[in-house]
Write an enzyme that holds these catalytic residues in place. Sequence first.
Site, PDB file in Angstrom:
ATOM      1  N   ARG A  75       0.832  -1.215   0.000  1.00 55.89           N
ATOM      2  CA  ARG A  75       0.000   0.000   0.000  1.00 55.89           C
ATOM      3  C   ARG A  75       0.867   1.265   0.000  1.00 55.89           C
ATOM      4  O   ARG A  75       0.447   2.307   0.525  1.00 55.89           O
ATOM      5  CB  ARG A  75      -0.969   0.011   1.190  1.00 55.89           C
ATOM      6  CG  ARG A  75      -1.819  -1.249   1.308  1.00 55.89           C
ATOM      7  CD  ARG A  75      -2.792  -1.440   0.170  1.00 55.89           C
ATOM      8  NE  ARG A  75      -3.913  -0.547   0.210  1.00 55.89           N
ATOM      9  CZ  ARG A  75      -5.074  -0.785   0.837  1.00 55.89           C
ATOM     10  NH1 ARG A  75      -5.264  -1.930   1.444  1.00 55.89           N
ATOM     11  NH2 ARG A  75      -6.033   0.085   0.818  1.00 55.89           N
ATOM     12  N   ARG A 114      -2.522   7.005   0.882  1.00 52.46           N
ATOM     13  CA  ARG A 114      -2.931   8.221   1.592  1.00 52.46           C
ATOM     14  C   ARG A 114      -1.888   8.873   2.478  1.00 52.46           C
ATOM     15  O   ARG A 114      -2.033  10.028   2.845  1.00 52.46           O
ATOM     16  CB  ARG A 114      -4.179   7.927   2.440  1.00 52.46           C
ATOM     17  CG  ARG A 114      -5.429   7.856   1.623  1.00 52.46           C
ATOM     18  CD  ARG A 114      -6.538   7.269   2.424  1.00 52.46           C
ATOM     19  NE  ARG A 114      -6.162   5.927   2.842  1.00 52.46           N
ATOM     20  CZ  ARG A 114      -6.915   5.139   3.601  1.00 52.46           C
ATOM     21  NH1 ARG A 114      -8.059   5.569   4.043  1.00 52.46           N
ATOM     22  NH2 ARG A 114      -6.505   3.931   3.911  1.00 52.46           N
ATOM     23  N   ARG A 159      -6.486  12.683  -4.779  1.00 52.85           N
ATOM     24  CA  ARG A 159      -7.665  12.120  -4.133  1.00 52.85           C
ATOM     25  C   ARG A 159      -8.778  13.166  -3.999  1.00 52.85           C
ATOM     26  O   ARG A 159      -9.958  12.846  -4.052  1.00 52.85           O
ATOM     27  CB  ARG A 159      -7.240  11.624  -2.755  1.00 52.85           C
ATOM     28  CG  ARG A 159      -8.201  10.749  -2.032  1.00 52.85           C
ATOM     29  CD  ARG A 159      -7.475  10.176  -0.823  1.00 52.85           C
ATOM     30  NE  ARG A 159      -8.359   9.338  -0.047  1.00 52.85           N
ATOM     31  CZ  ARG A 159      -9.059   9.776   0.984  1.00 52.85           C
ATOM     32  NH1 ARG A 159      -8.977  11.028   1.369  1.00 52.85           N
ATOM     33  NH2 ARG A 159      -9.848   8.934   1.633  1.00 52.85           N
ATOM     34  N   ASP A 166      -6.932  -1.742  -7.297  1.00 55.66           N
ATOM     35  CA  ASP A 166      -7.482  -2.341  -6.092  1.00 55.66           C
ATOM     36  C   ASP A 166      -7.888  -3.771  -6.394  1.00 55.66           C
ATOM     37  O   ASP A 166      -8.203  -4.103  -7.539  1.00 55.66           O
ATOM     38  CB  ASP A 166      -8.694  -1.549  -5.577  1.00 55.66           C
ATOM     39  CG  ASP A 166      -8.976  -1.882  -4.116  1.00 55.66           C
ATOM     40  OD1 ASP A 166      -8.314  -1.305  -3.241  1.00 55.66           O
ATOM     41  OD2 ASP A 166      -9.808  -2.760  -3.858  1.00 55.66           O
ATOM     42  N   TYR A 224     -15.507 -10.163   0.239  1.00 60.61           N
ATOM     43  CA  TYR A 224     -16.191  -8.904  -0.097  1.00 60.61           C
ATOM     44  C   TYR A 224     -17.455  -9.156  -0.915  1.00 60.61           C
ATOM     45  O   TYR A 224     -18.467  -8.475  -0.727  1.00 60.61           O
ATOM     46  CB  TYR A 224     -15.234  -7.962  -0.831  1.00 60.61           C
ATOM     47  CG  TYR A 224     -14.166  -7.415   0.080  1.00 60.61           C
ATOM     48  CD1 TYR A 224     -14.451  -6.376   0.970  1.00 60.61           C
ATOM     49  CD2 TYR A 224     -12.884  -7.966   0.101  1.00 60.61           C
ATOM     50  CE1 TYR A 224     -13.480  -5.884   1.833  1.00 60.61           C
ATOM     51  CE2 TYR A 224     -11.908  -7.479   0.961  1.00 60.61           C
ATOM     52  CZ  TYR A 224     -12.213  -6.437   1.827  1.00 60.61           C
ATOM     53  OH  TYR A 224     -11.257  -5.956   2.680  1.00 60.61           O
TER      54      TYR A 224
END
Length: 344
Positions: free
Chosen positions: A27, A31, A40, A76, A153
């Site tokens: 990752r 962010r 973003r 993703d 998911y």
Amino acid sequence: MSALKNDLLLRTLRGEKIERTPVWMMRQAGRYLPEYRVLREKYGFFERCQTPELACEITIQPVDIIGVDAAILFSDILVVPQAMGLEVQLIESRGPVLPDPIKTHRDMQRVRVPDVHETLGYVFDAIKLIKQELNGRVPLIGFAGAPWTILCYMVQGKGSKTFDEAKAFCYTQPFLAHQLLQMITDTTIAYLKQQIKAGADTVQLFDSWGGLLSKDDFENISLKYIKQIVAAVKDDAPVIIFAKGAWYSLKEMADTGAAGLGIDWCITPQMARQFAGNHVALQGNFDPAKLLSPIPEIKKEVKQMLAAFGNKNHIANLGHGILPNVPVDHAKAFVDTVKEFQHS
Ligand code: CP3
């Protein structure tokens, strides 16, 4: 395509002895980087994934800013359920939401094994652009979710600490569950093969929720399908399996023919090596929360980790993704300490 100037990662995955340990962070495109947060603000999550120029820029940010030895494609794992026909939303502060999850035989009719060129062509376009822009500086890692984690998911419909509804689906409707796992597997094989064709130098399978299963269940529900993927892909490019928490099956994972195995911080390097054997690279295993420690503490702990893994068959990484609140200079201290370390 120019030859790689830094191929430490690929040489480690081939089992070669190298000058120093390669390092990247799961990752790493994300962010904690102010440069990512600027993009973003302007674009939606899947817009960033689907626009090759944006995916390319975000992929290369940590190479330029942090100096990692590999780039990982910005995308993703949930683009696969999307391509298979499910709606996926990324909701600020809630994470992923799939409003119409799979619960019954009827729901399965909405699921298909898609043509990956038609549904995921934007990923291959992004990879081609990234390879061009990287210009051989570092290798590019492609990736996908492992079928069990994707099923989590698709069935639970959102993030969870236990994924109890996904487990219940497997335990109460095993026929459907295995049908779904096989469809995800077939899609993932085609998807990874095309990522490699487009230029990915190696691919990682993320089984983030593997460790929620018992050893028997992990092997029957998750590893069975990971095995198929590794067998189908490993002659095209080396495969890294990261099944978080599933330390009890490291030997079985090594037996798949994977070139690398990710491990988290809940197992020592020595124990992981004992389980996995000597013919596979181990990747990890710094506790991501430790990047919140003072820098001198980070440096000390990173050196301890490197010494414990030794000077061969190790890729320095975190034991899970970097946290969004990690200061950039702490991430850089992690990477710099690996790059400066001399094995005695
Ligand atoms: O490693 C990289 O930097 C490449 C990009 C990447 C992302 N997601 C971008 C992303 C990778 C490899 C992933 C994998 C992924 N996605 C996993 C497996 C790895 C893991 O962390 O266990 C999982 C489980 C997901 C699903 C997912 N995507 C969740 C649970 C979330 C929300 C929580 C979170 O971590 O933010 C996402 C969103 C996501 N994927 C973001 C990024 C940069 C944050 C979105 C944002 O910018 O708001």
